[in-house]
Design an enzyme around this catalytic site. Structure first.
Site, PDB file in Angstrom:
ATOM      1  N   ARG A 261       0.833  -1.196   0.000  1.00 38.34           N
ATOM      2  CA  ARG A 261       0.000   0.000   0.000  1.00 38.34           C
ATOM      3  C   ARG A 261       0.874   1.255   0.000  1.00 38.34           C
ATOM      4  O   ARG A 261       1.826   1.353   0.774  1.00 38.34           O
ATOM      5  CB  ARG A 261      -0.926   0.007   1.223  1.00 38.34           C
ATOM      6  CG  ARG A 261      -1.854  -1.211   1.255  1.00 38.34           C
ATOM      7  CD  ARG A 261      -2.778  -1.222   2.436  1.00 38.34           C
ATOM      8  NE  ARG A 261      -3.578  -2.438   2.442  1.00 38.34           N
ATOM      9  CZ  ARG A 261      -4.510  -2.721   3.354  1.00 38.34           C
ATOM     10  NH1 ARG A 261      -4.754  -1.862   4.338  1.00 38.34           N
ATOM     11  NH2 ARG A 261      -5.195  -3.858   3.289  1.00 38.34           N
ATOM     12  N   ARG A 276       1.742   1.770  10.446  1.00 39.68           N
ATOM     13  CA  ARG A 276       1.303   2.086   9.081  1.00 39.68           C
ATOM     14  C   ARG A 276       2.521   1.945   8.158  1.00 39.68           C
ATOM     15  O   ARG A 276       3.420   2.772   8.190  1.00 39.68           O
ATOM     16  CB  ARG A 276       0.738   3.506   9.022  1.00 39.68           C
ATOM     17  CG  ARG A 276      -0.059   3.806   7.764  1.00 39.68           C
ATOM     18  CD  ARG A 276      -0.524   5.258   7.762  1.00 39.68           C
ATOM     19  NE  ARG A 276      -1.421   5.545   8.870  1.00 39.68           N
ATOM     20  CZ  ARG A 276      -2.736   5.371   8.833  1.00 39.68           C
ATOM     21  NH1 ARG A 276      -3.308   4.906   7.739  1.00 39.68           N
ATOM     22  NH2 ARG A 276      -3.481   5.665   9.884  1.00 39.68           N
ATOM     23  N   GLU A 348      -7.266  -0.168  14.738  1.00 40.86           N
ATOM     24  CA  GLU A 348      -7.834  -1.248  13.943  1.00 40.86           C
ATOM     25  C   GLU A 348      -6.839  -2.391  13.754  1.00 40.86           C
ATOM     26  O   GLU A 348      -5.694  -2.177  13.362  1.00 40.86           O
ATOM     27  CB  GLU A 348      -8.257  -0.712  12.570  1.00 40.86           C
ATOM     28  CG  GLU A 348      -8.784  -1.801  11.636  1.00 40.86           C
ATOM     29  CD  GLU A 348      -8.919  -1.330  10.194  1.00 40.86           C
ATOM     30  OE1 GLU A 348      -8.977  -2.189   9.309  1.00 40.86           O
ATOM     31  OE2 GLU A 348      -8.936  -0.089   9.957  1.00 40.86           O
ATOM     32  N   SER A 351     -10.959  -6.304  10.126  1.00 40.84           N
ATOM     33  CA  SER A 351     -12.234  -5.788   9.627  1.00 40.84           C
ATOM     34  C   SER A 351     -12.970  -6.917   8.936  1.00 40.84           C
ATOM     35  O   SER A 351     -12.359  -7.860   8.426  1.00 40.84           O
ATOM     36  CB  SER A 351     -12.015  -4.618   8.654  1.00 40.84           C
ATOM     37  OG  SER A 351     -11.327  -5.055   7.508  1.00 40.84           O
ATOM     38  N   ARG A 388       0.475  -4.812  12.988  1.00 39.71           N
ATOM     39  CA  ARG A 388      -0.335  -4.231  14.070  1.00 39.71           C
ATOM     40  C   ARG A 388      -0.624  -5.254  15.162  1.00 39.71           C
ATOM     41  O   ARG A 388      -0.703  -4.901  16.341  1.00 39.71           O
ATOM     42  CB  ARG A 388      -1.631  -3.652  13.511  1.00 39.71           C
ATOM     43  CG  ARG A 388      -1.411  -2.412  12.673  1.00 39.71           C
ATOM     44  CD  ARG A 388      -2.696  -1.680  12.401  1.00 39.71           C
ATOM     45  NE  ARG A 388      -2.443  -0.462  11.623  1.00 39.71           N
ATOM     46  CZ  ARG A 388      -3.323   0.520  11.472  1.00 39.71           C
ATOM     47  NH1 ARG A 388      -4.510   0.435  12.047  1.00 39.71           N
ATOM     48  NH2 ARG A 388      -3.023   1.580  10.751  1.00 39.71           N
TER      49      ARG A 388
END
Length: 425
Positions: A261, A276, A348, A351, A388
């Site tokens: 990403r 991130r 987060e 999901s 994470r």
């Protein structure tokens, strides 16, 4: 893409869904106009084509001057047919482009608003009180250095900002998490998959990642290929252009893949550490099922995510993501956010999204049902995003001397180790 029949017969429903996402509803009027132009163009082409065919039948019967007139009319009509066909193609292209720009209809139960308008559904576990234990928690950067588990400096040296190495216990921890996640998924009936990390544009566009998320995607220059940001992309495209037997539904897959990403738009956010990053590994669940069954499957995916985080002995909460924070393909999404002690907030980790028949329409994935073929539903759920999750484990289970207690569920995958000991202090 959305069902064209909904657009045509329930435009106000589409307008309301756009407004729930905080988007303009003008696109609905544009799509309706494009649909009408498309249908008019089809009608014009079919009318001229029918006239051309009728003339073709008359010519062999005609004689002399009458035949010459028919031939002249046929020549003129042929040019008109070509123009009408081109106009039909152009109208269809315009219609498809506008239709594909409309995101999935945000579910009415999803909170309206943007990123900060989520609703907390539940809390699981209690954040650890380090003050009561008499010491200040270290962040994952310091813990990673002390344990010899995370090397950010060399990651930056070799690859640039937002890259890292996992070393020693850090690498072991990722492998242990992978095995625990895969074992859980297999026990739940998922088929394990190692998918390609490079896909063609159709797979990326079909899953909705060349729309609003295009700026976050890496494209291979000179080749018609993209690096995936999630294995949702190759898993969704796995059955593209296929008709599935409903007796085989649900089809559940769990994949381990690298994810890439650009993190466009995140300038200045989470610049330190591995919260991130541009690359990470992830275990992802994916389901093909019927539209009717998709809502129950959505709850099952969420339950499996909660089960996994509970095994890691993390404090977390479940949120109902607001409509304006949904991806292009999702109708509804639940996130599990773990407590990160040194940040004093939830972040987060996983999901779970129900994309209903949105992706299946774009990728032409259907089921052969009693009343004919129809698009199936697709759902995705993160079981373990490695960086994470490692951050949450290190910070949550750290001890005063910089060692980290290993959650019991992970110990069999870490050669029975109960504690990760510092190599430097």
């Amino acid at each position: 893409m959305i069902d064209p029949r909904v657009l045509r017969h329930e435009p106000d429903r589409v307008r309301a869904a756009q407004e729930r996402r905080g988007l303009s509803s003008d696109v609905v009027d544009s799509a309706l106009a494009a649909d009408q132009a498309r249908r008019d163009a089809i009608a014009d082409f079919e009318r001229l084509r029918a006239e051309q065919k009728a003339l073709g039948k008359e010519i062999p019967k005609a004689q002399g001057e009458a035949k010459q007139e028919l031939l002249a009319r046929t020549k003129t009509l042929s040019a008109g047919v070509k123009e009408a066909e081109a106009a039909q193609t152009a109208a269809e292209t315009t219609y498809q482009e506008v239709l594909r720009s409309i995101p999935n209809l945000a579910n009415e139960a999803a909170p309206a608003g943007g990123e900060d308008d989520y609703v907390v559904l539940e809390h699981v576990g209690t954040p650890r009180d380090f003050a009561a234990e008499g010491f200040e928690p270290r962040d994952h950067i310091e813990l990673g250095r002390m344990l010899g588990a995370i090397d950010i400096e060399r990651g930056v040296k070799v690859s640039g900002a937002r890259f890292y190495y996992l070393t020693g216990p850090g690498a072991d921890l990722e492998m242990a998490l992978t095995q625990l996640a895969m074992d859980q998924a297999r026990a739940a009936g998922f088929t394990t998959v190692i998918p390609p990390a490079l896909v063609r544009p159709r797979a990326m566009e079909g899953t909705g990642f060349l729309g609003q998320a295009a700026d976050d995607v890496y494209r291979i220059e000179g080749e018609d290929l993209y690096l995936v940001g999630t294995s949702e992309v190759p898993l969704a495209a796995y059955h593209s252009d296929e008709i599935l037997d409903p007796g085989d539904l649900p089809r559940r897959y769990v994949a381990l893949s690298p994810c890439f990403r650009k993190e466009a738009g995140s300038y200045g956010k989470d610049t330190a550490g591995i919260i991130r990053v541009h690359w990470f590994d992830k275990v992802e669940m994916f389901t093909f099922t019927t539209l009717e069954e998709s809502w129950a499957e959505h709850q099952r995916l969420l339950a499996w995510e909660k089960e996994f985080l509970t095994k890691l002995e993390l404090a977390f909460r479940v949120i109902d993501v607001a409509a304006g924070d949904l991806g292009l393909s999702a109708e509804r999404k639940f996130d599990c956010e773990a407590w990160i002690p040194t940040q004093g907030r939830y972040r987060e980790l996983t999901s779970a999204s129900n994309c209903t028949d949105f992706q299946a329409r774009r990728l032409d994935i259907r089921g052969r049902f009693e009343d004919g073929t129809a698009p199936v539903a697709t759902l995705n759920g993160t079981l373990c995003a490695m960086p994470r999750t490692i951050v949450a484990i290190l910070e949550t289970h750290q001890q005063a001397d910089g060692s980290v207690r290993v959650p019991e569920a992970l110990r069999p995958y870490l050669q029975g180790r109960e504690v990760l000991e510092p190599v430097t202090r």
